[in-house]
Enzyme design. Structure first.
Site, PDB file in Angstrom:
ATOM      1  N   GLU A 269     104.821  67.791 126.603  1.00  0.00           N
ATOM      2  CA  GLU A 269     104.773  67.212 125.241  1.00  0.00           C
ATOM      3  C   GLU A 269     103.366  67.473 124.722  1.00  0.00           C
ATOM      4  OE1 GLU A 269     107.227  65.777 123.615  1.00  0.00           O
ATOM      5  OE2 GLU A 269     108.698  65.292 125.167  1.00  0.00           O
ATOM      6  N   CYS A 303     100.310  62.807 117.668  1.00  0.00           N
ATOM      7  CA  CYS A 303     100.826  64.173 117.830  1.00  0.00           C
ATOM      8  C   CYS A 303     101.658  64.546 116.613  1.00  0.00           C
ATOM      9  CB  CYS A 303     101.631  64.294 119.111  1.00  0.00           C
ATOM     10  SG  CYS A 303     102.818  62.967 119.314  1.00  0.00           S
TER      11      CYS A 303
END
Ligand code: NAD
Length: 517
Positions: A269, A303
């Site tokens: 990720e 993110c």
């Protein structure tokens, strides 16, 4: 601790979470807490030392792995719904400690207290999700081509799952992984970011209470602390079949190679470079809320933060003015004070990267619309508070193609049809989150179609930032391709086995092969 921490009840928070005061020495925790070297954790809120934890050395790591591999032998035999009940109890404890843990997240990481609470809520939500899932780890049955045979598939746990996490979600990412891994029958070893180690110890203390109350082995949940060198213990370790790593693309490229070299699995990720497309049919009010929250929330350190706004030329000036006006209302300051919208960056290195990015966009020909800058004075003593900035830029600027983990928003102009905006949106190496603001059905559907966004997350009339735990979370291209959290993400934490049973007295071979003896 200085006045600020005391005013916001940080001492009390540390006590509730089982963390000793900095003056009393190292923090307590489970298995990994012996060794000589200490890791200090400073708050970006006021620059104060919050606490120290022991860095896991190789000897300590071996002890952790012994505890984990032993615990797996017990844990894998506990029926999945009973494992789910342990996760339910963990969720209940999180509910009790939500305010304290949310406050520690805010103080150690720098995000607003509301966002800290939101992060703990995500942990609670994924626990609830995992409890239900613990009764649904289904495989399929198939019809065998051979008479008197039965064929089906089942899922078994993998073993020890290694979790490496980033500073910006210091508790939720661990819970996303661990609550699913636990109900699947895996045990976990977690290395939190070296920038937020106390959040790690606090979480470990909470699950340790649950395990102890249920007479279960401590090794079901393990914590190791330190920088990337401690993470490397896990990435190189063949006893760990799955490494789930969250962080920069730079880190992911190294981890992926290490794990692949031993044919392990990795769930990655990594970084994003998220855009909102604003078409002539967009609702401008919704666009401004989505874009501003996406760009300045968590001081641009999500993110999924919005970094690029791709605006149609016909409405460009209108949207530009609305966003610039909205930025004038932003309050920057102590994130524990709920009047502030924007808190600090994580540390002074992050401040330097922010300054360099602003310099570079000008060098590449960009035009600064909202000036950035580092704030100074009594309220900003840590030196980590910066002003959210906006720059007009071109899609192919090097700096626009790069993820700068700070509150900098680039305005990009497009002309013609929405397909031109989609091309710009897809022109970066990252592929995490994307959004379109439009009331035009054709534009929205094209954006979601095979010719549309190439990201793992594509939203219509919602910003790029944040996600619900029910969907699988993750991104494509240099974001790493991993999926965590909801949907069928649980399958990555298990190994699939196909079983065929012959209940006749004959042994027919598959594909009609004859083998007469
Ligand atoms: P980082 O890459 O610096 O560190 C992340 C973690 O990886 C830390 O625990 C670090 O110690 C560890 N690490 C670094 N190099 C390693 C190596 N060679 N071997 C083993 N471990 C190693 O990232 P950061 O600054 O903490 O976080 C910010 C980045 O994380 C941003 O790029 C952001 O987009 C990304 N992020 C992505 C997601 C997502 O879900 N896609 C979520 C959160 C953060």
């Amino acid at each position: 601790m200085k006045a600020l921490a005391a005013n916001f009840g940080i001492d009390k928070t540390l006590k509730i979470l089982g963390l000793k005061d900095v003056n009393e020495g190292t923090s307590t925790g489970l298995t990994s807490f012996f060794g000589n070297e200490l890791l200090e954790s400073y708050s970006p809120v006021d620059g104060q030392l919050i606490g120290k934890v022991t860095i896991t050395n190789e000897e300590a790591y071996e002890k952790v792995m012994d505890a984990a591999t032993q615990a797996f032998k017990t844990w894998r035999t506990v029926p999945a719904p009973q494992r789910g009940d342990i996760v339910r109890q963990f969720g209940d404890k999180l509910r009790q400690k939500k305010e304290a843990l949310g406050k520690l997240v805010s103080y150690e990481m720098g995000k607003s207290y509301q966002e800290g609470l939101g992060e703990v809520q995500e942990m609670i939500d994924i626990c609830d999700f995992a409890v239900g899932l613990s009764r649904q780890l289904h495989g399929l049955t198939m019809h065998s081509e051979r008479p008197g045979h039965r064929m089906y598939e089942q899922y078994h746990p993998l073993g020890v799952v290694g979790i490496i996490s980033a500073f910006n979600f210091p508790v939720a990412v661990w819970a996303w992984n661990t609550s699913l891994a636990w109900i699947c029958g895996d045990v976990c070893v977690w290395k939190p970011s070296e920038k937020t180690p106390l959040c790690g110890v606090a979480c470990q203390n909470i699950i340790a209470e649950v395990l102890s109350e249920n007479n279960l082995p401590e090794g079901i949940s393990n914590l190791i602390n330190g920088d990337y060198t401690v993470g490397e213990f896990m990435t190189k370790d063949p006893r760990i079949p799955l490494i789930s790593a969250t962080g920069s693309t730079r880190m992911g490229k190294i981890v992926a190679q290490e794990v692949a070299a031993r044919l392990g699995k990795s769930l990655l990720e990594l970084g994003g470079n998220n855009a909102i497309i604003v078409t002539p049919d967009a609702d401008i009010k919704m666009t401004v809320i989505g874009a501003v929250f996406g760009a300045v929330g968590t001081a641009g350190q999500r993110c999924t933060s919005t970094r690029r706004l791709i605006i149609h030329e016909d409405i460009y000036d209108k949207v530009k003015k609305a966003i610039v006006d909205a930025y004038k209302q932003l309050q920057i300051g102590n994130p524990l004070d709920e009047n502030n919208h924007v808190g600090p960056l994580i540390d002074k290195d992050a401040v330097k990267m922010y300054q360099n990015a602003l310099k570079q966009v000008v060098e590449e020909g960009g035009n600064i619309l909202v000036e950035g800058g580092v704030l100074s004075g009594e309220d900003f003593e840590s030196g980590c508070y910066v002003k959210p900035a906006i720059a007009e830029a071109k899609p192919d600027f090097k700096i626009v193609q790069h993820e700068t983990f700070a509150p900098i928003l680039y305005l990009l102009k497009y002309s013609g049809g929405v397909e031109n905006a989609i091309d710009i949106q897809n022109s970066v190496v990252q592929g995490l989150s994307s959004a379109i603001m439009t009331n035009n059905l054709r534009e929205a559907e094209l954006f979601l179609s095979v010719q549309g966004s190439d990201c793992g997350i594509a939203n219509v009339n919602i910003g790029t930032s944040g996600a619900e735990i029910g969907g699988a979370f993750g991104g494509e291209k240099e974001t790493g391709g991993g999926r965590e959290s909801g949907s069928d993400a649980w399958k990555v934490y298990m190994r699939r086995q196909t079983n065929t049973i012959n209940y006749t007295t004959e042994l027919p071979l598959a594909q009609g092969i004859k083998f007469d003896l």
